[in-house]
Design an enzyme around this catalytic site. Structure first.
Site, mmCIF file in Angstrom:
data_model
loop_
_atom_site.group_PDB
_atom_site.id
_atom_site.type_symbol
_atom_site.label_atom_id
_atom_site.label_comp_id
_atom_site.label_asym_id
_atom_site.label_seq_id
_atom_site.Cartn_x
_atom_site.Cartn_y
_atom_site.Cartn_z
ATOM 1 N N ASP A 134 -13.485 0.827 2.372
ATOM 2 C CA ASP A 134 -13.238 2.235 2.077
ATOM 3 C C ASP A 134 -13.988 3.089 3.095
ATOM 4 O O ASP A 134 -14.051 2.723 4.274
ATOM 5 C CB ASP A 134 -13.677 2.541 0.634
ATOM 6 C CG ASP A 134 -12.865 3.658 -0.007
ATOM 7 O OD1 ASP A 134 -13.152 4.824 0.288
ATOM 8 O OD2 ASP A 134 -11.948 3.360 -0.791
ATOM 9 N N HIS A 194 -15.297 9.204 -1.803
ATOM 10 C CA HIS A 194 -14.282 8.273 -2.308
ATOM 11 C C HIS A 194 -14.826 6.855 -2.454
ATOM 12 O O HIS A 194 -14.620 6.192 -3.480
ATOM 13 C CB HIS A 194 -13.074 8.296 -1.370
ATOM 14 C CG HIS A 194 -11.874 7.578 -1.881
ATOM 15 N ND1 HIS A 194 -11.659 6.235 -1.672
ATOM 16 C CD2 HIS A 194 -10.801 8.011 -2.587
ATOM 17 C CE1 HIS A 194 -10.515 5.876 -2.217
ATOM 18 N NE2 HIS A 194 -9.972 6.940 -2.784
ATOM 19 N N SER A 522 -5.936 4.823 -6.310
ATOM 20 C CA SER A 522 -7.133 4.211 -5.726
ATOM 21 C C SER A 522 -8.152 3.877 -6.810
ATOM 22 O O SER A 522 -8.766 2.800 -6.779
ATOM 23 C CB SER A 522 -7.748 5.135 -4.681
ATOM 24 O OG SER A 522 -8.097 6.381 -5.256
#
Length: 738
Positions: A134, A194, A522
């Site tokens: 990520d 994220h 996600s």
């Protein structure tokens, strides 16, 4: 381009012959030659280059891969790539591309209990390594404290590097970054959070007093709280480049992770030959590593799932029954429920005028973008903004800058009833499409519209729940031969998890106890990565396909009220192309009874049957392949936990499946058939008798039209259910008519 059509050796329709760009080059390893050191691989890769440096003096070689693919990434011109075609061992080259990035309650929502069941049996995922590819992590967050965790298993072969000081522990055991051939020590994700969010969902430790601006208060935990984390930062401010993603996968395989969580979704269809994540995931499968991928956030429109390789677990997003409630009370007394992560108390009794920029006589321009408020006065008013196009939080910033007192986000029809509890900078209520229509109807009924927004905090028991999020990408897949995707759905709407910085209207910088809500496939993917880690702990010898089968065949098809899972796009029953097998049920997946297993080599006949050339299959599988010497199979013959086939008046399908007994040694399973409308489905045998564990039994399915066939392109759904005294093993069936 259809996957059945031969692909060019060099695939770059936009190539400028003399422009230097990054290319990913696939090679065929020389027979009989073994490479023992990294330098051996690099020297072989460099032998394909015209020279090892550019005119600027910078090296051409960006990455030398050895585990994800046989090949490398390098700075080349299109002409130089074409010249490689004559070199023995060259298979294919593709231009590097940019790929987009796609909890206090969800473990309980999924049936995980602290005192018994899967959490107890797996010791919360103890000893399993989850690799997260990520945009980094905030390693000092308490969600990543190691508590009393044991050191990583002896097989771990990775390194852990952070800039400045080490945050490595028995929780975060690995950390590396990849950016254009460099390996920076900057591994945090403070640019958008994220990576921290999804890593904590998959394997975050227990944290008390978790909340977002006072909402969703409780104890936060990941799905596998005692699993180890290995972090691979491949996404930066300029995006996630395929060459960097592939480098992360390559390193994770080398390091010895057990599960790969990659919350990156392609935004266009590509043949498997050009899908670097798919190719890297197949390499991971050969090492016993299951890769979990997001279906994408391109719903509700069909055929927009691009992570669709059959060896990966493709995850869609569902809602949960928790809402962070914001209620709009219109001037006519009508109350409409919505959501907001920012829950101020000062507006609970304030009645304000409503204005809708760009709507009829209200003035301004539609969209709540920069310039939308020119020529109109929004000061002290509630501003209506349609969701989508740009981020809702950014719209709120623009409204606040223009003097607006509050904002109501109106869902367009494609977002249906999916609303977001985002952390805004001013009072906001995000309402569904049906409620948006009621607000607009009220606007047209009066020249002086007013409203007030009240906030009611966290509420449970919302119905219907779960439901498929409107944004979750839908099948059917265009590139995998018709295999049903997504495979599964998991919570992906308004999920609370760790965050690297303060949030809200007045953030004060970095903190050590910050959380935030995010929505998307996600975060749903991170849930499944955690579930896979738990199953890997309780069943260490299960193959990736076995874990995937256990998850799919035990999934819930019904919601909490006992009705079919709904689609938040339009309120209808969710199709298989929206929810796959259904909502993951971790406790049931731990004891599925029967599994559909696949070995890595089983995908080769499938790829040949898809029409790929020998060189293309060799590049995908990293094995020398001659399709003419292999019994090719159609996609529906792959031993998959679901069945998807095309039939017509003159087309019938005979399909074989094989089940492996992982339940009680002596057991009998009886079949229940729910036929798709317009299809006749015959299965034999109707009973499967097992006398020992790991025994395998085949069954055979015949599909053909029945009665008046459905129209061309129409889809009908059914299921096959094998039932024993202790287990229910369900396979969804999708039939498309020609």
């Amino acid at each position: 381009m259809s996957p059945a059509q031969p692909l060019p050796i060099f695939d770059d329709p936009k190539a400028n012959a003399s422009q230097i760009q990054t290319y990913i080059v696939h090679l065929q390893r020389p027979p009989g030659i073994r490479f023992f050191h990294n330098s051996d691989w690099e020297n072989w890769h460099k032998s394909f280059l015209p020279n090892i440096t550019l005119d600027s003096g910078k090296p051409r070689l960006v990455y030398s891969y050895r585990d994800a693919i046989d090949g490398f990434a390098a700075k080349l011109t299109a002409d130089e790539v074409l010249a490689m075609e004559s070199i023995d061992g060259f298979l294919h080259a593709q231009l590097d591309e940019k790929l987009p990035l796609a909890t206090t309650y969800t473990p309980s929502f999924l049936g995980l209990s602290q005192w018994d069941g899967l959490w107890f049996e797996s010791i919360y995922g103890n000893g399993v390594i989850v690799g997260v590819i990520d945009n980094g992590i905030a390693p000092n967050h308490p969600s990543f404290s190691d508590g009393s965790m044991l050191p990583p298993p002896a097989k771990w072969n990775g390194t852990c590097d952070f800039l400045g000081k080490s945050f490595c522990s028995n929780k975060i055991i690995g950390a590396m970054a990849f950016h254009g051939g460099h390996k920076p020590l900057l591994i945090d994700d403070s640019d958008n959070g994220h990576g921290t969010h999804v890593a904590a969902i998959a394997a975050g430790s227990f944290v008390g007093d978790a909340k977002v601006l006072g909402s969703a208060y409780g104890r936060a935990t990941g799905i596998a709280p005692r699993a180890h984390l290995a972090i691979y930062k491949v996404c930066w401010g300029d995006g996630c480049h395929a060459s960097d993603v592939l480098a992360g996968i390559d390193q994770a395989i080398k390091d010895g992770v057990d599960v790969l969580s990659i919350s990156i979704a392609r935004d266009h269809a590509a043949p498997l030959m050009n899908d670097t994540i798919a190719i890297g995931s197949l390499a991971a499968i050969r090492k016993g590593i299951l890769t979990c991928l997001p279906a994408g956030n391109f719903g509700p429109y069909k055929s927009l799932i691009f992570n669709d390789a059959p060896w990966s677990l493709t995850v869609g997003a569902s809602s949960i029954d928790r809402k962070i409630r914001a209620t709009v009370k219109l001037g006519n007394g009508v109350e409409l429920n919505g959501e907001s992560g920012y829950q101020p108390s000062a507006t609970n009794s304030t009645i304000l005028s409503i204005i809708f920029p760009g709507y009829k006589s209200h003035g301004g321009r539609y969209g709540c973008k920069s310039g939308s408020f020119d020529g109109i006065d929004v000061r002290g008013k509630i501003v209506l903004c349609v969701g989508g196009d740009i981020e809702n939080v950014y719209k709120g910033r623009l409204v606040k800058k223009a003097g607006g007192a509050a904002m109501i986000v109106l869902n367009p029809f494609e977002l249906g009833s999916t609303t977001f509890a985002e952390v805004h900078v001013l009072p906001v209520a995000h309402v569904s499409y049906s409620n948006a229509l009621k607000i607009i109807s009220y606007l047209e009924s009066t020249s002086t519209p007013t409203a007030k927004i009240t906030y009611n905090g966290m509420q449970f028991g919302a119905r219907p729940s779960p439901a498929v999020a409107s944004f979750s990408s839908r099948g059917p897949s265009l590139m995998n031969g018709g295999i049903l995707k997504p495979d599964i759905i998991a919570p992906g709407v308004n999920i609370l998890s760790a965050w690297p910085t303060d949030v809200g209207s007045d953030p004060n910088g970095s903190s050590t106890l910050d959380f935030n809500f995010l929505s998307g496939t996600s975060v749903a993917t991170a849930h499944l990565s955690g579930v896979a880690a738990l199953l890997k702990s309780t069943h260490p010898h299960w193959s990736p396909a076995a874990i995937k089968s256990a998850i799919m065949t035990t999934a819930d098809k019904l919601d909490r009220s006992g009705g079919p899972i709904a689609d938040e796009y339009d309120g209808s029953v969710a199709s298989l192309f929206a929810m796959g097998a259904g909502l993951v049920n971790p406790p049931l997946a731990n004891n599925p009874g029967l599994i559909y297993d696949l070995r890595p080599g089983d995908y080769t006949p499938y790829l040949c049957g898809m029409g790929y050339t020998d060189k293309q299959v060799t590049a995908i599988t990293r094995r020398r392949v001659q399709c003419s010497k292999i019994a090719n199979i159609d996609a529906e013959q792959l031993n998959y936990p679901s069945i998807s086939a095309t039939i017509g008046p003159n087309i019938r399908k005979n399909i074989t499946r094989q089940l492996t007994n992982v339940g009680e040694a002596k057991s009998v399973y009886t079949l229940r058939i729910e036929e798709p409308k317009g299809a006749w489905m015959d299965v034999h045998p109707y009973e499967l008798h097992f006398s020992k564990r790991h025994q395998k039994k085949r069954y055979y399915v015949e599909l053909r039209t029945k009665g008046v066939p459905l129209g061309k392109g129409e889809v009908s759904e059914g299921q096959l259910i094998w039932i024993s005294n202790n287990h229910v093993v369900r396979s969804p069936v999708s039939v498309t008519f020609t």
